[in-house]
Design a protein around this motif. Structure first.
Motif, short mmCIF file in Angstrom:
data_model
loop_
_atom_site.label_atom_id
_atom_site.label_comp_id
_atom_site.label_asym_id
_atom_site.label_seq_id
_atom_site.Cartn_x
_atom_site.Cartn_y
_atom_site.Cartn_z
N LEU A 105 0.83 -1.19 0.00
CA LEU A 105 0.00 0.00 0.00
C LEU A 105 0.86 1.24 0.00
O LEU A 105 1.96 1.26 0.56
N THR A 120 -6.02 1.34 6.18
CA THR A 120 -4.96 0.50 5.61
C THR A 120 -5.19 -0.97 5.93
O THR A 120 -4.90 -1.84 5.11
N VAL A 149 -4.30 6.74 -0.54
CA VAL A 149 -3.84 5.48 0.01
C VAL A 149 -4.52 4.29 -0.66
O VAL A 149 -3.93 3.22 -0.79
#
Length: 473
Positions: A105, A120, A149
């Motif tokens: 990521l 995340t 993200v």
């Protein structure tokens, strides 16, 4: 503040339609709601099923393949260090990110990592799901960072209503599908480019400059969508003017056998250019095979020919391999002698491979091949194999039609596949060397040559009329 999302409503499987969507809401207190399911469905134009989770552990349990979109409150409290809590130290290796579920990521900007911990984690455990980030209206920077993200979009609490939410769900789902499709297309293009580089690097380029010999080849791996098989071949001319040709077959059809075939071909070229020939060369190749093979059951057949600088005679060595086919000007094609051949490489530790001298004549063609060409069936659904005798008869029939060189090679391989009734399951490699002094003189001392091509992409060539004078192969 509770997320204003529709109340959870169980939708029976029988009620669902092809356009149904399933939304997983992850928020600390999803009980407080202001939007009802019917309102959301009407606004979306399709039925939306709602699942709610109070924490990441519960979300992981509810996250199934039928979930289309995830709505995550970025203010979700993440505490503790056990599995499923979302802490990077414990959950970093849960799964990959991105459309394919692999990779890493993007790192959040400095100072915002703690606020994006839940996001995340969700992106890691749900790499194939669309994700919507929910945040306070006054924190546009955090919302933009969430998209950077990996979230598909963001929503503000104060603007959340049925129409906005339904539009955001549909947009996020379609954007995720487009991202996955684009990722797969990019991977496919990269694989194609890599295969092209492998083909240039692993398939041989004949070194025949100055020999005056013509060359053609066909190569087709038996494995579906494979680049290389266990068959291999090569042709080089040494400084003394001798032309060395080789063709071989590693037993088996997997990638390990293909890799071993490449190793043997490269070793053969190096040993030949170093001056080895005949029994000495094959003995050394057997040592290479014994060191590189995955098991002691693996062996390889091999046929080598060294053609004298004048092109009129050659030395022949057979290691459990079918004998080449020789055609001279005006004469039927015939198999070269094979009684003096030795065993396949890797079968006997102290085997010997005698070199037999053969006369080629002035104008000739020599066809070397692997057993994939002769093990095809005579007719579709039958049990009889073509065999060497059938191949000789087939080639002579094509010679009677006036075919030669590239045309003959292409026609022979096509006929074998047609007789078999389907694609051949075994690897097939065929190469053709020829000498025609008259043609060489017309071309100023060197015969035109073609580069090796795959049997699946044969070059087009006109067919000569039947009854023309029969040339060599």
């Amino acid at each position: 503040m509770p997320v204003p999302v529709p109340q959870q409503r169980s939708v029976p499987a029988a009620e669902t339609s092809h356009g149904d969507l399933t939304l997983l809401v992850i928020e600390d207190d999803p009980a407080g709601t202001t939007i009802t399911v019917p309102e959301l469905s009407a606004a979306a134009g399709t039925r939306v099923r709602i699942r709610t989770a109070r924490n990441l552990t519960e979300a992981a349990r509810l996250l199934t393949d039928d979930v289309d979109c995830i709505l995550l409150d970025l203010a979700l409290s993440v505490t503790g260090g056990g599995p499923g809590t979302g802490t990077p130290a414990t959950d970093a290796g849960t799964a990959g990110s991105g459309p394919s579920g692999g990779g890493s990521l993007p790192e959040p900007v400095s100072g915002r990592a703690d606020e994006l911990t839940a996001l995340t984690h969700v992106l890691r455990i749900a790499p194939l799901h669309a994700v919507l980030a929910l945040t306070a209206q006054d924190d546009t920077e955090l919302a933009a960072e969430a998209v950077r993200v990996g979230a598909q979009d963001y929503l503000f609490r104060g603007e959340l209503d049925a129409r906005v939410l339904s539009r955001a769900i549909r947009y996020a789902v379609e954007r995720k599908r487009a991202d996955i499709a684009q990722h797969q297309l990019t991977e496919s293009r990269l694989r194609a480019q890599e295969n092209a580089r492998l083909e240039r690097g692993l398939l041989p380029t004949p070194l025949l400059d100055g020999s005056g010999l013509s060359f053609a080849a066909r190569y087709r791996p038996g494995r579906s969508r494979a680049l290389l098989g266990g068959d291999f071949y090569d042709v080089v001319r040494t400084p003394d003017g001798t032309v060395h040709a080789m063709i071989g077959d590693v037993c088996g059809h997997g990638p390990d056998e293909a890799a071993l075939g490449v190793e043997l071909r490269i070793a053969w070229r190096a040993l030949t250019l170093a001056g080895l020939c005949g029994d000495e060369l094959l003995s050394t190749l057997q040592q290479v095979l014994e060191h590189e093979r995955q098991s002691e059951e693996i062996f390889a057949t091999l046929c080598t020919v060294d053609i004298a600088p004048d092109g009129r005679r050659a030395g022949l060595c057979l290691a459990g391999h079918p004998a080449p086919l020789l055609a001279r000007q005006g004469l039927p094609a015939r198999l070269l002698p094979y009684e003096d051949g030795g065993p396949a490489l890797g079968l006997l530790p102290r085997a010997r491979w005698p070199r037999r001298q053969v006369e080629l004549g002035g104008a000739w063609s020599l066809m070397m091949y692997t057993d994939g060409l002769i093990e095809g069936r005579v007719e579709a659904g039958g049990s009889e194999r073509l065999g060497q005798d059938g191949m000789v008869a087939m080639v002579n029939s094509r010679l009677e039609q006036g075919l030669a060189g590239e045309e003959l090679l292409e026609a022979a391989v096509a006929e074998v596949r047609e007789r078999h009734g389907s694609e051949l399951t075994d690897d097939v490699a065929v190469l053709l060397l020829g000498r025609d002094p008259e043609r060489t003189r017309r071309w100023g001392g060197s015969a035109p040559r073609s580069h090796p091509v795959s049997v699946d992409r044969p070059p087009s060539a006109p067919v000569r009329a039947a009854g023309a004078q029969r040339p060599p192969l």
